[in-house]
Every structure is written in structure tokens, then in C-alpha cells.
Write a protein that holds these residues in place. Structure first.
Motif, PDB file in Angstrom:
ATOM      1  N   ARG A 163       2.696  -3.152  10.373  1.00  0.00           N
ATOM      2  CA  ARG A 163       3.768  -3.587   9.460  1.00  0.00           C
ATOM      3  C   ARG A 163       3.374  -4.872   8.725  1.00  0.00           C
ATOM      4  O   ARG A 163       3.593  -5.002   7.518  1.00  0.00           O
ATOM      5  CB  ARG A 163       5.065  -3.818  10.229  1.00  0.00           C
ATOM      6  N   LEU A 164       2.800  -5.824   9.448  1.00  0.00           N
ATOM      7  CA  LEU A 164       2.376  -7.071   8.824  1.00  0.00           C
ATOM      8  C   LEU A 164       1.296  -6.797   7.782  1.00  0.00           C
ATOM      9  O   LEU A 164       1.365  -7.314   6.660  1.00  0.00           O
ATOM     10  CB  LEU A 164       1.869  -8.067   9.873  1.00  0.00           C
ATOM     11  N   PHE A 165       0.322  -5.992   8.146  1.00  0.00           N
ATOM     12  CA  PHE A 165      -0.747  -5.656   7.205  1.00  0.00           C
ATOM     13  C   PHE A 165      -0.156  -5.045   5.932  1.00  0.00           C
ATOM     14  O   PHE A 165      -0.462  -5.487   4.814  1.00  0.00           O
ATOM     15  CB  PHE A 165      -1.761  -4.695   7.838  1.00  0.00           C
ATOM     16  N   LEU A 166       0.673  -4.040   6.092  1.00  0.00           N
ATOM     17  CA  LEU A 166       1.247  -3.365   4.927  1.00  0.00           C
ATOM     18  C   LEU A 166       2.105  -4.303   4.085  1.00  0.00           C
ATOM     19  O   LEU A 166       2.138  -4.178   2.853  1.00  0.00           O
ATOM     20  CB  LEU A 166       2.062  -2.144   5.365  1.00  0.00           C
ATOM     21  N   SER A 167       2.753  -5.266   4.719  1.00  0.00           N
ATOM     22  CA  SER A 167       3.603  -6.206   3.975  1.00  0.00           C
ATOM     23  C   SER A 167       2.778  -7.132   3.079  1.00  0.00           C
ATOM     24  O   SER A 167       3.307  -7.730   2.145  1.00  0.00           O
ATOM     25  CB  SER A 167       4.462  -7.041   4.932  1.00  0.00           C
ATOM     26  N   LYS A 168       1.492  -7.235   3.354  1.00  0.00           N
ATOM     27  CA  LYS A 168       0.615  -8.118   2.577  1.00  0.00           C
ATOM     28  C   LYS A 168      -0.201  -7.356   1.534  1.00  0.00           C
ATOM     29  O   LYS A 168      -1.100  -7.907   0.899  1.00  0.00           O
ATOM     30  CB  LYS A 168      -0.337  -8.896   3.504  1.00  0.00           C
ATOM     31  N   THR A 169       0.105  -6.069   1.371  1.00  0.00           N
ATOM     32  CA  THR A 169      -0.585  -5.256   0.372  1.00  0.00           C
ATOM     33  C   THR A 169       0.414  -4.814  -0.686  1.00  0.00           C
ATOM     34  O   THR A 169       1.628  -4.922  -0.507  1.00  0.00           O
ATOM     35  CB  THR A 169      -1.237  -4.011   0.997  1.00  0.00           C
ATOM     36  N   GLU A 170      -0.119  -4.297  -1.769  1.00  0.00           N
ATOM     37  CA  GLU A 170       0.717  -3.760  -2.839  1.00  0.00           C
ATOM     38  C   GLU A 170       0.138  -2.406  -3.241  1.00  0.00           C
ATOM     39  O   GLU A 170      -1.073  -2.284  -3.424  1.00  0.00           O
ATOM     40  CB  GLU A 170       0.704  -4.722  -4.024  1.00  0.00           C
ATOM     41  N   THR A 171       0.988  -1.410  -3.355  1.00  0.00           N
ATOM     42  CA  THR A 171       0.543  -0.094  -3.801  1.00  0.00           C
ATOM     43  C   THR A 171       0.854   0.046  -5.283  1.00  0.00           C
ATOM     44  O   THR A 171       1.979  -0.210  -5.714  1.00  0.00           O
ATOM     45  CB  THR A 171       1.243   1.028  -3.010  1.00  0.00           C
ATOM     46  N   LEU A 172      -0.180   0.427  -6.045  1.00  0.00           N
ATOM     47  CA  LEU A 172      -0.027   0.576  -7.490  1.00  0.00           C
ATOM     48  C   LEU A 172      -0.431   1.979  -7.924  1.00  0.00           C
ATOM     49  O   LEU A 172      -1.374   2.564  -7.372  1.00  0.00           O
ATOM     50  CB  LEU A 172      -0.922  -0.420  -8.233  1.00  0.00           C
ATOM     51  N   PHE A 173       0.261   2.496  -8.910  1.00  0.00           N
ATOM     52  CA  PHE A 173      -0.133   3.732  -9.573  1.00  0.00           C
ATOM     53  C   PHE A 173      -0.768   3.308 -10.886  1.00  0.00           C
ATOM     54  O   PHE A 173      -0.140   2.637 -11.700  1.00  0.00           O
ATOM     55  CB  PHE A 173       1.082   4.630  -9.806  1.00  0.00           C
ATOM     56  N   VAL A 174      -2.045   3.671 -11.052  1.00  0.00           N
ATOM     57  CA  VAL A 174      -2.804   3.169 -12.191  1.00  0.00           C
ATOM     58  C   VAL A 174      -3.326   4.346 -13.000  1.00  0.00           C
ATOM     59  O   VAL A 174      -3.885   5.303 -12.457  1.00  0.00           O
ATOM     60  CB  VAL A 174      -3.980   2.279 -11.718  1.00  0.00           C
TER      61      VAL A 174
END
Length: 192
Positions: free
Chosen positions: A20-31
Motif C-alpha cells: 500500500r505504501l509503495f503504491l501510494s508513492k506511484t502514479e499511474t498514467l495513460f499515455v
């Protein structure tokens, strides 16, 4: 997000809380296809994980000749690591080759995660070591085996890319001109 967690789990196991911590520090983008997410002469502050799609990194010589360094398919990481690590201006373009979903991890959050989840430092060290081995092998191949052999290795390493990637980019990756590549392929097909 499941794919990136599976990727991490190949080398280190994260608890549910760490995930959860790891995912909270990432951003998912559609490019969108053809988007340049990294350019030369800019410090790279992000690394990318491909959830879906295809990216490539390349340099340009004399403003016209492209040299493809890497393709990143689903489940692969990509970055201008020279710039990301040294915090100096980079020398690579990173282009989204087809509409893609990427997970972005910036340097500040990566460093914070190293403090909060030390085993991630081990994970990224393993990635760096694997990348070094792959790049060294590719350099030796470029110096010691034929273009046909390099193309054969490319086909084995990236079997799904043969139909997706224009021949000029495959030629660049294996270190030949598009014209030479076309003649080489025709010769190889004639042999079969």
C-alpha cells in the motif's frame, strides 16, 4: 497495479502494508502513442514501469540518426538511468510507442521508499545489476557476432515485437541501417 507488485515480488516480498505504501508513492498514467516522456538535456526524475503498451528509449546523432537502446514491454522498467542516478542532464528520449499505461515513480518517492521499505533498495539494485548484465552482453554481441545473429537474439528476446515495431527501429536496435536490415531479412528468408 497487480503487475508491478508481481514484478517486485520476483525479487523481494512486500507485506500488504508495504504494498500500500509503495503504491501510494506511484502514479499511474495513460499515455498516448508518440508521446515523449523524457527528452535529452533534461534531468530524468522518473522511472517508468509498463503495465500495458510499449515504450522505447533512443538517442539521436547529428539530429537525424536514431539509435534504439531499449524497448520496454508490459512488465518492464525503463528510464534514462544515467541522468536519473547522476542527476545530470540526460541524453535519451523515451517515447511511448503505442497507447500505454505506465506506473511512474519519481526519484524523491523512490528515495523515501528506500528509507521506509529497505528491501526496495535491494529490489532496485537487482534490477540495476540485471540491466548492467544485459547491456554488457549487448555490447559484446555488437562487437563479436553478425547482424543476423543479433537479429535472431532480438527475435528470441522480444518475440511479440516483430509485428509491432517498424523494421527501421529493429534495425537501429541491432546496429544496422534499415537498408541493410531489409536485404539481410530477405537473404535469411531465402535460406529457409
Amino acid at each position: 497495479m497487480e503487475l508491478i507488485l508481481q514484478n517486485i515480488d520476483t525479487h523481494v516480498h512486500l507485506t500488504t502494508e508495504e504494498q500500500r505504501l509503495f503504491l501510494s508513492k506511484t502514479e499511474t498514467l495513460f499515455v498516448k502513442s508518440k508521446t515523449i516522456v523524457q527528452t535529452p538535456n533534461k534531468v530524468a526524475t522518473e522511472i517508468y514501469f509498463v503495465n500495458h503498451g510499449l515504450l522505447r528509449s533512443f538517442s539521436v546523432t547529428d539530429g537525424i540518426v536514431e539509435h534504439v537502446l531499449q524497448f520496454a514491454c508490459e512488465g518492464w522498467w525503463i528510464a534514462d538511468m544515467y541522468s536519473f542516478i547522476s542527476e545530470k542532464k540526460g541524453n535519451l528520449f523515451i517515447e511511448v510507442f503505442e497507447d500505454s499505461e505506465v506506473v511512474v515513480l519519481n526519484k524523491e518517492n523512490r528515495d523515501l521508499l528506500y528509507e521506509k521499505i529497505p528491501k526496495l533498495e535491494r529490489f532496485f539494485r537487482i534490477l540495476a545489476e540485471n540491466s548492467l548484465v544485459t547491456h554488457q552482453e549487448r555490447l559484446i554481441d555488437n562487437l563479436s557476432i553478425t547482424a543476423e545473429e543479433r537479429f535472431d537474439k532480438f527475435c528470441k528476446k522480444y518475440p511479440t515485437l516483430i509485428q509491432k515495431v517498424p523494421q527501421k527501429h529493429i534495425a537501429s536496435y541491432i546496429g544496422v541501417t534499415p537498408e541493410f536490415f531489409s536485404k539481410m531479412k530477405a537473404k535469411m528468408l531465402h535460406k529457409k
